[in-house]
Design a protein around this motif. Structure first.
Motif, mmCIF file in Angstrom:
data_model
loop_
_atom_site.group_PDB
_atom_site.id
_atom_site.type_symbol
_atom_site.label_atom_id
_atom_site.label_comp_id
_atom_site.label_asym_id
_atom_site.label_seq_id
_atom_site.Cartn_x
_atom_site.Cartn_y
_atom_site.Cartn_z
ATOM 1 N N PHE A 1 0.829 -1.195 0.000
ATOM 2 C CA PHE A 1 0.000 0.000 0.000
ATOM 3 C C PHE A 1 0.871 1.256 0.000
ATOM 4 O O PHE A 1 0.626 2.196 -0.768
ATOM 5 C CB PHE A 1 -0.918 -0.044 1.222
ATOM 6 C CG PHE A 1 -1.856 1.107 1.369
ATOM 7 C CD1 PHE A 1 -2.850 1.347 0.440
ATOM 8 C CD2 PHE A 1 -1.759 1.951 2.469
ATOM 9 C CE1 PHE A 1 -3.726 2.406 0.588
ATOM 10 C CE2 PHE A 1 -2.631 3.012 2.631
ATOM 11 C CZ PHE A 1 -3.618 3.238 1.683
ATOM 12 N N VAL A 2 1.886 1.272 0.820
ATOM 13 C CA VAL A 2 2.775 2.429 0.921
ATOM 14 C C VAL A 2 3.594 2.601 -0.353
ATOM 15 O O VAL A 2 3.722 3.712 -0.877
ATOM 16 C CB VAL A 2 3.692 2.300 2.160
ATOM 17 C CG1 VAL A 2 4.795 3.337 2.144
ATOM 18 C CG2 VAL A 2 2.872 2.403 3.433
ATOM 19 N N VAL A 3 4.119 1.521 -0.880
ATOM 20 C CA VAL A 3 4.964 1.619 -2.072
ATOM 21 C C VAL A 3 4.135 1.988 -3.305
ATOM 22 O O VAL A 3 4.574 2.776 -4.136
ATOM 23 C CB VAL A 3 5.747 0.303 -2.282
ATOM 24 C CG1 VAL A 3 6.483 0.314 -3.588
ATOM 25 C CG2 VAL A 3 6.717 0.097 -1.140
ATOM 26 N N ILE A 4 2.933 1.443 -3.414
ATOM 27 C CA ILE A 4 2.075 1.798 -4.544
ATOM 28 C C ILE A 4 1.719 3.283 -4.501
ATOM 29 O O ILE A 4 1.634 3.941 -5.545
ATOM 30 C CB ILE A 4 0.811 0.923 -4.565
ATOM 31 C CG1 ILE A 4 1.164 -0.501 -4.971
ATOM 32 C CG2 ILE A 4 -0.237 1.477 -5.522
ATOM 33 C CD1 ILE A 4 0.036 -1.483 -4.803
ATOM 34 N N SER A 5 1.541 3.816 -3.321
ATOM 35 C CA SER A 5 1.207 5.234 -3.210
ATOM 36 C C SER A 5 2.347 6.132 -3.683
ATOM 37 O O SER A 5 2.112 7.281 -4.056
ATOM 38 C CB SER A 5 0.843 5.581 -1.772
ATOM 39 O OG SER A 5 1.983 5.569 -0.951
ATOM 40 N N THR A 6 3.560 5.623 -3.684
ATOM 41 C CA THR A 6 4.694 6.407 -4.184
ATOM 42 C C THR A 6 4.604 6.584 -5.693
ATOM 43 O O THR A 6 4.806 7.667 -6.220
ATOM 44 C CB THR A 6 6.021 5.721 -3.821
ATOM 45 O OG1 THR A 6 6.059 5.511 -2.425
ATOM 46 C CG2 THR A 6 7.198 6.562 -4.245
ATOM 47 N N LEU A 7 4.292 5.509 -6.400
ATOM 48 C CA LEU A 7 4.204 5.582 -7.858
ATOM 49 C C LEU A 7 2.878 6.140 -8.345
ATOM 50 O O LEU A 7 2.813 6.707 -9.424
ATOM 51 C CB LEU A 7 4.394 4.188 -8.476
ATOM 52 C CG LEU A 7 5.800 3.765 -8.782
ATOM 53 C CD1 LEU A 7 5.819 2.396 -9.415
ATOM 54 C CD2 LEU A 7 6.496 4.743 -9.684
ATOM 55 N N ASN A 8 1.835 5.952 -7.587
ATOM 56 C CA ASN A 8 0.506 6.390 -8.001
ATOM 57 C C ASN A 8 -0.085 7.298 -6.927
ATOM 58 O O ASN A 8 -1.030 6.918 -6.248
ATOM 59 C CB ASN A 8 -0.398 5.172 -8.224
ATOM 60 C CG ASN A 8 0.206 4.216 -9.205
ATOM 61 O OD1 ASN A 8 0.369 4.552 -10.357
ATOM 62 N ND2 ASN A 8 0.555 3.026 -8.748
#
Length: 107
Positions: free
Chosen positions: A89-96
């Protein structure tokens, strides 16, 4: 001209597929995979900010990362998310990242 949005979508989809396979097979999402995803995310967001001469892209990504970290931690703390879910969830929020301009449409 390079399409960053399509690249972000494809990278996110690839990592989610790999994470899903790993989660089904071994019941764990490897930290190395999440770290690789995070590094790729940071590098591409920085390159997009430099390429488009806009600091707001990087700023939106970092704010989204901070919000996702706090929200993910809270969801993990009350038992709604597992550790691997929070990491992705945290890493996806970085790209999107959530675009802060949407708040203007809501108000």
């Amino acid at each position: 001209m390079f399409n960053f949005i399509l690249f972000y979508f494809l990278i996110t989809l690839l990592f989610l597929i790999i994470s899903t396979i790993s989660d089904f097979k071994y019941r764990i999402i490897p930290n190395k995979l999440v770290l690789l995803f995070l590094i790729i995310g940071f590098i591409t967001v920085i390159l997009q900010s430099i390429f488009l001469h806009s600091f707001n892209i990087f700023l939106n990504s970092m704010i989204s990362l901070a919000i996702a970290t706090v929200l993910g931690y809270l969801l993990w703390e009350i038992g709604l998310f597992a550790g691997g879910d929070v990491k992705l969830f945290v890493v996806i929020s970085t790209l999107n990242p959530f675009n802060l301009n949407y708040f203007g449409y809501l108000l």
